[in-house]
Design a protein around this motif. Structure first.
Motif, PDB file in Angstrom:
ATOM      1  N   LYS A 539       0.832  -1.217   0.000  1.00 62.14           N
ATOM      2  CA  LYS A 539       0.000   0.000   0.000  1.00 62.14           C
ATOM      3  C   LYS A 539       0.861   1.261   0.000  1.00 62.14           C
ATOM      4  O   LYS A 539       2.082   1.204  -0.091  1.00 62.14           O
ATOM      5  N   ASN A 540       0.193   2.422   0.063  1.00 61.70           N
ATOM      6  CA  ASN A 540       0.838   3.734   0.198  1.00 61.70           C
ATOM      7  C   ASN A 540       1.893   3.945  -0.885  1.00 61.70           C
ATOM      8  O   ASN A 540       3.057   4.199  -0.602  1.00 61.70           O
ATOM      9  N   GLY A 541       1.470   3.848  -2.157  1.00 58.90           N
ATOM     10  CA  GLY A 541       2.417   4.036  -3.235  1.00 58.90           C
ATOM     11  C   GLY A 541       1.740   4.332  -4.541  1.00 58.90           C
ATOM     12  O   GLY A 541       0.507   4.331  -4.665  1.00 58.90           O
ATOM     13  N   VAL A 542       2.593   4.597  -5.549  1.00 62.69           N
ATOM     14  CA  VAL A 542       2.126   4.890  -6.902  1.00 62.69           C
ATOM     15  C   VAL A 542       2.824   3.910  -7.836  1.00 62.69           C
ATOM     16  O   VAL A 542       4.046   3.738  -7.752  1.00 62.69           O
ATOM     17  N   GLY A 543       2.059   3.298  -8.724  1.00 59.22           N
ATOM     18  CA  GLY A 543       2.671   2.384  -9.679  1.00 59.22           C
ATOM     19  C   GLY A 543       2.033   2.508 -11.039  1.00 59.22           C
ATOM     20  O   GLY A 543       0.813   2.630 -11.157  1.00 59.22           O
ATOM     21  N   ARG A 544       2.866   2.484 -12.065  1.00 56.91           N
ATOM     22  CA  ARG A 544       2.347   2.512 -13.425  1.00 56.91           C
ATOM     23  C   ARG A 544       2.207   1.094 -13.938  1.00 56.91           C
ATOM     24  O   ARG A 544       3.007   0.214 -13.623  1.00 56.91           O
ATOM     25  N   PHE A 545       1.204   0.881 -14.773  1.00 53.55           N
ATOM     26  CA  PHE A 545       0.969  -0.439 -15.340  1.00 53.55           C
ATOM     27  C   PHE A 545       2.161  -0.879 -16.188  1.00 53.55           C
ATOM     28  O   PHE A 545       2.746  -0.093 -16.925  1.00 53.55           O
ATOM     29  N   SER A 546       2.491  -2.137 -16.058  1.00 54.96           N
ATOM     30  CA  SER A 546       3.482  -2.761 -16.925  1.00 54.96           C
ATOM     31  C   SER A 546       2.943  -4.118 -17.317  1.00 54.96           C
ATOM     32  O   SER A 546       2.556  -4.912 -16.455  1.00 54.96           O
ATOM     33  N   GLY A 547       2.925  -4.401 -18.596  1.00 61.71           N
ATOM     34  CA  GLY A 547       2.347  -5.650 -19.080  1.00 61.71           C
ATOM     35  C   GLY A 547       3.033  -6.861 -18.515  1.00 61.71           C
ATOM     36  O   GLY A 547       2.425  -7.933 -18.370  1.00 61.71           O
ATOM     37  N   SER A 548       4.302  -6.739 -18.152  1.00 63.87           N
ATOM     38  CA  SER A 548       5.031  -7.878 -17.637  1.00 63.87           C
ATOM     39  C   SER A 548       5.052  -7.909 -16.116  1.00 63.87           C
ATOM     40  O   SER A 548       5.391  -8.928 -15.533  1.00 63.87           O
ATOM     41  N   PHE A 549       4.746  -6.798 -15.435  1.00 62.43           N
ATOM     42  CA  PHE A 549       4.834  -6.704 -13.974  1.00 62.43           C
ATOM     43  C   PHE A 549       6.110  -7.364 -13.461  1.00 62.43           C
ATOM     44  O   PHE A 549       6.549  -8.362 -13.996  1.00 62.43           O
ATOM     45  N   PRO A 550       6.774  -6.911 -12.446  1.00 64.00           N
ATOM     46  CA  PRO A 550       6.330  -5.739 -11.702  1.00 64.00           C
ATOM     47  C   PRO A 550       6.460  -4.454 -12.484  1.00 64.00           C
ATOM     48  O   PRO A 550       7.381  -4.315 -13.257  1.00 64.00           O
TER      49      PRO A 550
END
Length: 558
Positions: A539-550
């Motif tokens: 939690k408490n974060g910002v993440g951009r989508f990535s098709g492969s994750f992470p």
């Protein structure tokens, strides 16, 4: 219209006295023979300059004659031409009369919202030029609409108001129309004795005056009232007397009603075969002219007749058709009533100011402004969350779709992003402090999100503690993540709820178009997935989508 106005409208060399006589005769002929009126209108048009006040008057008269002949589309075209001419000439009285006709056409089409809009605008214009006759004409028609909506007591009150008004200004023809409508109102209210008494009082005068259209209306509802009182022979005789007159003037609406009344009376008198013949004609006419109410009533009556005759399959067929029409008509009625709420507010304001000549124009102006505000309020409520004032899900999705389409048209320069925001720890606050303070927290969250986004961006609350942000016209993809970090920092600052200070964090997922999706569904799904990755990784974060994750994971520096 005065003689001087008509003289300037006549073609050069025309006998203006003949033109004056034709106009008077046409007005009288409308309610006795619409087809005959059309012939006179054609003669008058040959004597008149088309782009003139009298030319506009003839267009209105033609529209009315066509309306009485059930030629609705042609009637609409004629009234529309008259309105356009009134606007070109700056003739408010002509435009008001044309709008009144267009209101009647809209009513015949079942468009009651359009009907009231036309009537209210007609009344406004009539009031602006002191045309009391025009105002009463509109009010008379509004009473009819109230009756069609089932507001029979209000319809009767409106028509009685028109009767009093027409007596003051001395318009016996309009008074006759309002009295005929009052007979109809009394019948539909179930006050059959009063309807018959008023009809009997009026019929002698109508017969002498030759106002056959009004006579048909009065005879129709007199016959229906006799039927409902169980006076079958009298009802049958009354309907049979009125039917030829309705056929002669081509009043198909009331002809259908008379045929149904005749059929029901015949069935009650035990003449099933004769009733079947009459009701079948009523049904065919109603279906041809798309009179759904009459079609419903004919099916119901035919079902009763066929059951009495022992023809149960036919009775069942008609009963099923009746029930299907009844359901459709009920659904349509509910929809119309829902859409008419704000329009009826203005209608009530118009009624209250009916006798205040000096104040009426000012009141209508205020009411029109109130209606616009109501429309704006309703539009705002339809697109916004009631708790926070932010955009709601439907509005947000529509704006994202529009932004993506514009971005696709712009090519590489059309970059935008969607941020999904889910509050961390909101449930604990809600459980500890109660729903009222939980709601206040959501409002404050919405306010902070507004403070840290641009004017052109869009913030929405999807429900619960889920928010989303549309960022438009980004210069580079990293800008979306940077905005997410700014919002996260803002949300981490403590909130004051009454005497309590609470802190929450947020999980924010970012998806950038077109790289992470070029359509609404894909972009939202990817932003949602990025948000859940943050949620499940601490939690408490910002993440951009990535098709492969992470994907890219940015923790709050605080």
């Amino acid at each position: 219209m005065g003689s001087s106005g008509q003289l300037t409208s006549a073609a050069p060399g025309v006998d203006t006295a003949r033109l004056e006589a034709l106009l008077t005769e046409i007005e009288a002929r409308l309610l006795t023979s619409a087809q005959g009126a059309l012939h006179l209108i054609a003669e008058a048009e040959a004597l008149t300059l088309p782009d003139s006040p009298v030319g506009g008057q003839l267009l209105c008269l033609r529209g009315a004659a066509l309306f009485y002949c059930s030629e609705i589309e042609a009637s609409a075209a004629s009234f529309a031409s008259a309105r356009a001419l009134g606007q070109r000439l700056g003739d408010a009285a002509l435009e008001a009369r044309a709008l009144n006709g267009l209101g009647n056409v809209a009513s015949q089409r079942g468009d009651y919202v359009g009907t009231l809009e036309h009537f209210l605008e007609s009344a406004r214009l009539a009031g602006a030029v002191g045309d009391e006759q025009g105002r009463l004409r509109v009010l008379n028609n509004i009473g009819v609409i109230r009756g069609e909506l089932g507001e029979y007591e209000e319809a009767l009150r409106t028509h009685r108001e028109v009767i009093e008004g027409t007596r003051r200004i001395g318009d016996p023809l309009l008074e006759s129309s309002a009295r005929a409508n009052a007979v109809m109102d009394l019948c539909l209210l179930g006050q059959y004795g009063a309807a018959i008494a008023l009809a009997d009082e009026q019929l002698l005068a109508l017969s002498k005056a030759g106002v056959r259209q009004h006579e048909v209306v009065v005879q129709t509802y007199r016959a229906a009232s006799l039927l409902e009182l169980g006076q079958l022979e009298e009802a049958l005789a009354a309907a049979e007397r009125a039917q030829p007159l309705a056929e002669e003037i081509a009043d198909h609406d009331h002809l259908c009603r008379l045929l149904v009344t005749r059929g029901r009376a015949l069935q009650g008198l035990g003449e099933g075969q004769a009733a079947t013949t009459v009701l079948t004609r009523a049904l065919t006419l109603a279906q041809d002219l798309e009179f759904r109410l009459h079609e419903r009533d004919a099916h119901r009556a035919l079902s009763d007749v066929q059951e009495a005759l022992g023809n149960l399959p036919a009775a069942l067929m008609h009963l099923r058709a009746y029930l299907a029409l009844q359901q459709a008509i009920h659904a349509q009625h509910v929809d119309r009533r829902t859409r008419l709420l704000t329009a009826q507010f203005q209608l009530e304001a118009l009624r209250r100011e009916a006798d205040m000549e000096r104040l009426r124009s000012e009141q209508l102006t205020r009411d029109n402004a109130a209606l616009r505000q109501d429309h704006q309020l309703l539009a705002h409520r339809a697109a916004h969350d009631t708790l926070t004032g932010l955009a709601n899900r439907a509005h947000f999705q529509a704006e994202v779709s529009r932004t993506l389409r514009r971005g696709a048209d712009a090519g590489e320069g059309g970059m935008s992003a969607v941020l999904f925001i889910d509050l961390d720890g909101f449930k604990a606050v809600n459980d500890a402090l109660g729903h009222d303070l939980g709601d206040e927290l959501l409002r404050q969250v919405g306010a902070r999100l507004r403070q840290h986004t641009r004017r052109g961006d869009l913030i929405a609350r999807l429900g619960g503690d889920e928010f989303t942000v549309l960022l438009r016209e980004l210069e580079e993809a990293q800008d979306a993540t940077r905005v997410g970090e700014q919002l996260l920092g803002a949300l981490c600052e403590p909130f004051t709820l009454d005497e309590h200070q609470v802190s929450v964090t947020a999980s924010i997922g970012v998806a950038v178009a077109p790289a992470d999706g070029s359509d609404l569904t894909t972009l939202q799904k990817h932003a949602d997935a990025a948000m859940y990755r943050i949620k499940h990784s601490g939690k408490n974060g910002v993440g951009r989508f990535s098709g492969s994750f992470p994907g890219t994971d940015q923790r709050n520096p605080a």
